[in-house]
Design a protein around this motif. Sequence first.
Motif, mmCIF file in Angstrom:
data_model
loop_
_atom_site.group_PDB
_atom_site.id
_atom_site.type_symbol
_atom_site.label_atom_id
_atom_site.label_comp_id
_atom_site.label_asym_id
_atom_site.label_seq_id
_atom_site.Cartn_x
_atom_site.Cartn_y
_atom_site.Cartn_z
ATOM 1 N N THR A 1 0.829 -1.204 0.000
ATOM 2 C CA THR A 1 0.000 0.000 0.000
ATOM 3 C C THR A 1 0.866 1.257 0.000
ATOM 4 N N LYS A 2 1.897 1.286 0.817
ATOM 5 C CA LYS A 2 2.799 2.440 0.882
ATOM 6 C C LYS A 2 3.572 2.582 -0.432
ATOM 7 N N ALA A 3 4.040 1.470 -0.979
ATOM 8 C CA ALA A 3 4.792 1.521 -2.236
ATOM 9 C C ALA A 3 3.914 2.029 -3.380
ATOM 10 N N VAL A 4 2.670 1.562 -3.441
ATOM 11 C CA VAL A 4 1.746 2.009 -4.490
ATOM 12 C C VAL A 4 1.457 3.499 -4.331
ATOM 13 N N ALA A 5 1.223 3.942 -3.101
ATOM 14 C CA ALA A 5 0.926 5.358 -2.856
ATOM 15 C C ALA A 5 2.088 6.258 -3.269
ATOM 16 N N SER A 6 3.305 5.749 -3.180
ATOM 17 C CA SER A 6 4.501 6.530 -3.511
ATOM 18 C C SER A 6 4.878 6.448 -4.983
ATOM 19 N N SER A 7 4.230 5.586 -5.736
ATOM 20 C CA SER A 7 4.620 5.315 -7.122
ATOM 21 C C SER A 7 3.841 6.158 -8.122
ATOM 22 N N VAL A 8 4.470 6.331 -9.280
ATOM 23 C CA VAL A 8 3.809 6.948 -10.427
ATOM 24 C C VAL A 8 3.947 5.986 -11.605
ATOM 25 N N ALA A 9 3.154 6.204 -12.634
ATOM 26 C CA ALA A 9 3.186 5.319 -13.801
ATOM 27 C C ALA A 9 4.608 5.190 -14.324
ATOM 28 N N GLY A 10 4.989 3.943 -14.634
ATOM 29 C CA GLY A 10 6.331 3.645 -15.096
ATOM 30 C C GLY A 10 7.217 3.057 -14.010
ATOM 31 N N ASP A 11 6.809 3.202 -12.754
ATOM 32 C CA ASP A 11 7.611 2.700 -11.634
ATOM 33 C C ASP A 11 7.479 1.188 -11.484
#
Length: 139
Positions: A43-53
């Motif tokens: 959940t934390k990783a997804v919240a910190s990510s943008v497309a392409g990550d």
Amino acid sequence: MKTFISILLALCSATSFAITRYVSPYGSDTDPGTLALPYKSITKAVASSVAGDTIYLRVGNHVYTDKINISKVGTPGTRFYLLAYPGERPVLDFSSMVFSSSNRCLDLSGSYWTVRGIDFYKAGEAGDEVYTRTIFVQN
């Protein structure tokens, strides 16, 4: 020459770079999500990510008591990636969740995601709308 430099600066500022984030059962969501200091939760990783990550899950049992919601949307050219770290086989452990066929472990309402190399343990349901949203799940 001045025009060339202006164009070059404009192109560089418009370019985004993909970032790799890491999640480990032994990490912390207060850490920066690096290989040395990984996050604890997807959940934390997804919240910190943008497309392409890319989000790499490290080996071990990642224990969850609630479903993981992923609603971010990528594009055909800039997908999101949720992958097992190379050579490892992480397990998403939902054994602490009340077992029911209506309990989804992973709710992928976003699009343009690739999920690969991850085992799901004691998940009520993985969801059957996955392929209608340009999401590829490979195990």
